[in-house]
Design a protein around this motif. Structure first.
Motif, PDB file in Angstrom:
ATOM      1  N   GLY A   1       2.773   6.467  -7.048  1.00 23.62           N
ATOM      2  CA  GLY A   1       1.891   7.503  -7.575  1.00 23.62           C
ATOM      3  C   GLY A   1       2.522   8.883  -7.512  1.00 23.62           C
ATOM      4  O   GLY A   1       2.304   9.709  -8.404  1.00 23.62           O
TER       5      GLY A   1
ATOM      6  N   LEU B   1      -7.281   6.205  -5.174  1.00 25.07           N
ATOM      7  CA  LEU B   1      -6.528   4.993  -4.880  1.00 25.07           C
ATOM      8  C   LEU B   1      -7.539   3.855  -4.698  1.00 25.07           C
ATOM      9  O   LEU B   1      -8.309   3.836  -3.740  1.00 25.07           O
ATOM     10  CB  LEU B   1      -5.699   5.157  -3.606  1.00 25.07           C
ATOM     11  CG  LEU B   1      -4.851   3.944  -3.213  1.00 25.07           C
ATOM     12  CD1 LEU B   1      -3.727   3.711  -4.221  1.00 25.07           C
ATOM     13  CD2 LEU B   1      -4.275   4.107  -1.805  1.00 25.07           C
TER      14      LEU B   1
ATOM     15  N   HIS C   1       0.815  -1.224   0.000  1.00 23.52           N
ATOM     16  CA  HIS C   1       0.000   0.000   0.000  1.00 23.52           C
ATOM     17  C   HIS C   1       0.848   1.273   0.000  1.00 23.52           C
ATOM     18  O   HIS C   1       0.665   2.146  -0.862  1.00 23.52           O
ATOM     19  CB  HIS C   1      -0.961  -0.041   1.194  1.00 23.52           C
ATOM     20  CG  HIS C   1      -1.913   1.111   1.241  1.00 23.52           C
ATOM     21  ND1 HIS C   1      -1.619   2.291   1.911  1.00 23.52           N
ATOM     22  CD2 HIS C   1      -3.149   1.277   0.706  1.00 23.52           C
ATOM     23  CE1 HIS C   1      -2.642   3.124   1.792  1.00 23.52           C
ATOM     24  NE2 HIS C   1      -3.579   2.525   1.062  1.00 23.52           N
TER      25      HIS C   1
ATOM     26  N   ASN D   1     -10.263   5.151  -2.183  1.00 23.07           N
ATOM     27  CA  ASN D   1      -9.871   6.054  -1.095  1.00 23.07           C
ATOM     28  C   ASN D   1     -10.473   5.601   0.241  1.00 23.07           C
ATOM     29  O   ASN D   1     -10.932   6.410   1.059  1.00 23.07           O
ATOM     30  CB  ASN D   1     -10.285   7.492  -1.398  1.00 23.07           C
ATOM     31  CG  ASN D   1      -9.570   8.047  -2.613  1.00 23.07           C
ATOM     32  OD1 ASN D   1      -8.504   7.556  -2.997  1.00 23.07           O
ATOM     33  ND2 ASN D   1     -10.149   9.051  -3.241  1.00 23.07           N
TER      34      ASN D   1
ATOM     35  N   CYS E   1      -2.555   5.430 -14.592  1.00 24.57           N
ATOM     36  CA  CYS E   1      -2.530   4.733 -13.305  1.00 24.57           C
ATOM     37  C   CYS E   1      -1.265   3.901 -13.127  1.00 24.57           C
ATOM     38  O   CYS E   1      -0.697   3.395 -14.100  1.00 24.57           O
ATOM     39  CB  CYS E   1      -3.716   3.775 -13.193  1.00 24.57           C
ATOM     40  SG  CYS E   1      -5.340   4.535 -13.343  1.00 24.57           S
TER      41      CYS E   1
ATOM     42  N   PRO F   1      -3.031   9.119  -9.411  1.00 27.75           N
ATOM     43  CA  PRO F   1      -2.766  10.343  -8.652  1.00 27.75           C
ATOM     44  C   PRO F   1      -3.286  11.600  -9.336  1.00 27.75           C
ATOM     45  O   PRO F   1      -3.576  12.594  -8.665  1.00 27.75           O
ATOM     46  CB  PRO F   1      -1.241  10.350  -8.554  1.00 27.75           C
ATOM     47  CG  PRO F   1      -0.774   9.559  -9.730  1.00 27.75           C
ATOM     48  CD  PRO F   1      -1.801   8.501  -9.934  1.00 27.75           C
TER      49      PRO F   1
ATOM     50  N   ASN G   1      -3.441   3.102  -8.424  1.00 27.38           N
ATOM     51  CA  ASN G   1      -3.309   4.492  -7.990  1.00 27.38           C
ATOM     52  C   ASN G   1      -3.379   5.418  -9.200  1.00 27.38           C
ATOM     53  O   ASN G   1      -2.569   5.318 -10.120  1.00 27.38           O
ATOM     54  CB  ASN G   1      -1.976   4.689  -7.258  1.00 27.38           C
ATOM     55  CG  ASN G   1      -1.904   6.058  -6.576  1.00 27.38           C
ATOM     56  OD1 ASN G   1      -2.831   6.867  -6.664  1.00 27.38           O
ATOM     57  ND2 ASN G   1      -0.801   6.305  -5.879  1.00 27.38           N
TER      58      ASN G   1
ATOM     59  N   THR H   1      -8.444  -0.133  -4.140  1.00 30.81           N
ATOM     60  CA  THR H   1      -7.842  -1.300  -3.496  1.00 30.81           C
ATOM     61  C   THR H   1      -8.842  -2.439  -3.414  1.00 30.81           C
ATOM     62  O   THR H   1     -10.050  -2.215  -3.271  1.00 30.81           O
ATOM     63  CB  THR H   1      -7.359  -0.963  -2.070  1.00 30.81           C
ATOM     64  OG1 THR H   1      -8.464  -0.487  -1.296  1.00 30.81           O
ATOM     65  CG2 THR H   1      -6.265   0.093  -2.104  1.00 30.81           C
TER      66      THR H   1
ATOM     67  N   ILE I   1       1.433   4.218  -3.084  1.00 29.90           N
ATOM     68  CA  ILE I   1       1.290   5.674  -2.900  1.00 29.90           C
ATOM     69  C   ILE I   1       2.549   6.386  -3.369  1.00 29.90           C
ATOM     70  O   ILE I   1       2.487   7.409  -4.074  1.00 29.90           O
ATOM     71  CB  ILE I   1       0.975   5.991  -1.429  1.00 29.90           C
ATOM     72  CG1 ILE I   1      -0.420   5.452  -1.078  1.00 29.90           C
ATOM     73  CG2 ILE I   1       1.057   7.493  -1.169  1.00 29.90           C
ATOM     74  CD1 ILE I   1      -0.764   5.560   0.397  1.00 29.90           C
TER      75      ILE I   1
END
Length: 569
Positions: free
Chosen positions: A20, A133, A13, A145, A109, A128, A126, A135, A17
C-alpha cells in the motif's frame, strides 16, 4: 500454537501494508508511466508491476511451493485461464482500479487472496488513499482497520444502493447486454453507483456502505479477496444465474441479504429477455437517439398531415352527426374516430413496439392504462370537439410520444387555422416550420390568461372553477377561454397567451402541448406548486412563458381555493 491460516495471515499482513505504501507513492505522483495492455481501456503502470514483483518475490522466498496468480504476470504470459489447484495459491491484483490510480480517484486497492483446496481462506485489501485495510480469515469474520464490519440488512432494491460496473459498456460485444441490465436495475434501485474498482466495491458491500454489487466478465484477482470479505461480513455471493460461484470465472451478485440478491437476479433475467427499455423491438442503444426520434417524428408528422384532410372534411360539413359519450357536453363525431384509427394503424404498422393512449380508444373506460417505459403515443384525434362541431377554429389533432415516461415528441395540427405546431425534445418548438418562443411576461397584471371556465358545466368542479376564474380574471390584463387545452398550450408556446391553467383533464388533452411549451422556453408546473411534480397522466397544470408568471398564477389559485363565500346552490 498458530493455525496455518493465522501464520499465513501474519506473514502477508505487513507485506500488504508495504504494498500500500508503494501504491500511495505512485498515486500521489502527477506523472506516471502508463502503457496499454490490450484494449484502449486496459492500462498498466510501472507501479502495478513494482507491487506485483514485490509481493511475488517475498511470497515465493518464504513459500517456494506455493502457487501464484497475478494480474500482470498473467497478462505478460497471455494466460488468463490458469488452472486453480488444491495447492496454496496467492491470487493478487497489485492495483485494482488502475485508471482510478492514474487519475488520483481514491477507489484503488492492493488485493491479496489466498486459496487452499480451491477455497478462498484469506483476504487482505489495502486502500491507502482512503486509509482502509480490510481483512478476512475464513470463519473468523471481516474487519476494516481491525474493527468488525457487517453487511447491510437491506432486502428490497427500491431501498438499495447498488453498484454496477457501467465501465463495461466500453466493451463492444457486451454493451447491449449491459445497457439493458443497467436500465432495469437502475430504474428500480434507490441509487446506482459505479466506482470502477471491483474489489473496493466488494469491500463496501462487506462494510454495509453498499447494499449490493453485480459484476460479470472479470478475473479471479478482481474478486478473490473481496468475495471472502463479503461472506465473512454476513453477506451472500452467488453466480447471477444459478450454480456455484467460481472464483476462476467470477460472475457474481453479492448483497447483504439473499432477498435483495434474488430481486436483482430477477431484474437481470427480465432485462435479458427484452430487446428494448420498454420491451419492444427498438434497439436499447438507440431507442431515444436523435436518429430514432427523427424517424418517429417524420412518420408521425406525415400521418397527422394526412389526417388533416379527414379533419377538414368534417369541419366543412354544414351539419355533422354527433354522438354523446358520458356527459351531455362530451361529444364525439365519426371524424374523431376515423382520425384516431388512422393514426394508430399507421404508427403500429411502422413501429410495432408502440403502445397507445387514445381518447376514443379509451372512451367509456373507468381507468387509464399505466404509462410504461415503452414508446407510447398519446392521441387526441380532435381536441375541442365542441368547437369543431360548431366550426369555431380552436380545435386540432394532438399527438405526443413518450419514451421512458418522458415526453419526446409533440404535434398539434389545426387545419382550420392552418397552424401546424411541432416539437421534439431538445430541438425547440415550431409553428409551420418557423421557431416560436413563449412570452416573457412576468406579472399577472400584464398577462393574457387562458383559463377553462367551460369546465363549470361539471357540478363537482363548478365552484372551484368559478372561484379561480374570479381570482385570475380580476388580476389579469385579459382572460381567454378557448375550450381546447391543446390549442391553448400551443398558444402559450407561441406567446399568444402568456399563461394557461387547467385541471381535471386527461393526458391526451395536454401531452403534446406541454412539450411545445417547454421547448418554446416556457414552464409547466403542477397546479399545487413546484413541490408537486407535474404528471402527464394526472395533468393539473399551470403553463407560462416564465417561471415568475407561473408562480404568480399558482399563488392566486391557492388564494381562490381558500375563498369560502363563493358557494352556489
Amino acid at each position: 500454537m498458530l493455525t496455518e491460516i493465522e501464520e499465513l495471515y501474519n506473514f502477508i499482513h505487513p507485506l500488504a501494508i508495504k504494498a500500500g505504501e508503494i501504491l500511495l507513492d505512485g498515486y500521489e505522483r502527477e506523472e506516471k508511466q502508463v502503457d496499454i495492455k490490450g484494449a484502449f481501456y486496459d492500462v498498466v503502470t510501472d507501479y502495478d508491476n513494482k507491487i506485483e514483483e514485490f509481493l511475488k518475490g517475498n511470497i515465493l522466498a518464504k513459500y517456494p511451493l506455493h502457487k501464484f496468480i497475478g494480474e500482470e504476470e498473467t497478462a505478460k504470459n497471455h494466460n488468463i485461464t490458469m488452472e486453480l489447484t488444491d495447492a496454496p495459491t496467492w491470487i493478487i491484483d497489485p492495483i485494482d482500479g488502475t485508471s482510478n490510480f492514474i487519475k488520483q480517484i481514491p477507489h484503488v486497492c492492493v488485493s491479496i487472496g489466498l486459496s487452499i483446496n480451491k477455497q478462498i481462506v484469506l483476504g487482505v485489501v489495502n486502500n491507502p488513499a482512503q486509509k482502509k485495510l480490510y481483512t478476512a480469515k475464513l470463519g473468523q469474520g471481516a474487519f476494516c482497520n481491525g474493527k468488525p464490519i457487517h453487511v447491510s440488512n437491506c432486502e428490497r432494491v427500491r431501498d438499495a444502493n447498488v453498484a454496477y460496473e457501467v465501465s463495461l459498456l466500453h466493451v463492444h460485444n457486451m454493451a447491449n447486454k449491459h445497457i439493458k441490465r443497467i436500465y432495469h436495475v437502475g430504474l428500480h434501485a434507490r441509487r446506482m453507483l459505479a466506482y470502477s474498482c471491483v474489489v473496493d466495491e466488494l469491500c463496501m458491500v462487506a462494510a454495509g456502505n453498499l447494499d449490493a454489487f453485480y459484476i460479470e466478465e472479470m478475473y479471479p484477482w478482481d474478486c478473490a479477496a473481496g468475495s471472502l470479505l463479503v461472506r465473512e461480513a454476513g453477506g451472500v455471493v452467488k453466480n447471477p444465474f444459478g450454480g456455484p460461484f467460481d472464483i476462476m470465472k467470477p460472475d457474481l451478485i453479492c448483497a447483504g441479504t439473499e432477498e435483495l440478491r434474488l430481486e436483482i437476479e430477477n431484474l437481470l433475467r427480465k432485462a435479458d429477455k427484452e430487446q428494448s427499455v420498454g420491451g419492444g423491438a427498438v434497439d436499447m442503444a438507440s431507442s431515444v437517439s436523435e436518429s430514432k426520434l427523427k424517424e418517429y417524428y417524420d412518420v408521425a408528422l406525415d400521418l397527422v398531415i394526412k389526417c388533416g384532410a379527414i379533419f377538414e372534411e368534417g369541419y366543412n360539413k354544414p351539419k355533422l352527426e354527433v354522438m354523446v359519450k358520458d356527459a351531455f357536453f362530451d361529444f364525439v363525431t365519426v371524424y374523431d374516430r376515423r382520425i384516431e384509427e388512422t393514426l394508430i394503424t399507421g404508427l403500429s404498422s411502422t413501429f410495432p413496439e408502440s403502445h397507445f393512449i387514445g381518447e376514443e380508444s379509451l372512451a367509456g373506460s373507468k381507468q387509464l392504462p399505466e404509462l410504461t417505459d415503452a414508446p407510447t403515443w398519446i392521441i387526441d384525434p380532435i381536441d375541442g370537439t365542441t368547437n369543431y362541431i360548431h366550426r369555431l377554429p380552436h380545435c386540432g389533432i394532438s399527438l405526443a410520444l413518450t419514451i421512458n415516461k418522458q415526453l419526446m415528441l409533440g404535434i398539434i395540427y389545426n387545419p382550420a387555422a392552418n397552424e401546424l405546431f411541432t416539437a421534439r425534445k431538445g430541438e425547440g418548438a415550431y409553428l409551420n416550420g418557423k421557431p416560436i418562443q413563449a412570452s416573457k411576461a412576468t406579472t399577472i397584471a400584464s398577462a393574457v390568461v387562458g383559463n377553462e371556465v367551460t369546465l363549470m358545466n361539471v357540478p363537482r368542479w363548478r365552484d372551484v372553477c368559478l372561484k379561480r376564474a374570479y381570482k385570475l380574471g380580476s388580476h389579469a390584463a385579459g382572460t381567454r377561454c378557448l375550450a381546447s387545452a391543446a390549442m391553448s398550450l400551443a398558444y402559450v408556446a407561441k406567446g399568444t397567451l402568456d399563461t394557461y391553467h387547467v385541471d381535471y383533464l386527461k393526458p391526451w388533452d395536454v401531452a403534446a402541448g406541454v412539450l411545445l411549451v417547454r421547448e418554446a422556453g416556457g414552464v409547466v408546473h403542477n397546479t399545487k406548486g413546484t413541490e408537486h411534480e407535474f404528471n402527464v397522466m394526472k395533468p393539473n397544470l399551470v403553463a407560462a412563458g416564465t417561471d415568475q408568471l407561473a408562480q404568480a398564477v399558482i399563488e392566486l389559485i391557492k388564494q381562490a381555493d381558500q375563498i369560502k363565500d363563493y358557494i352556489f346552490a
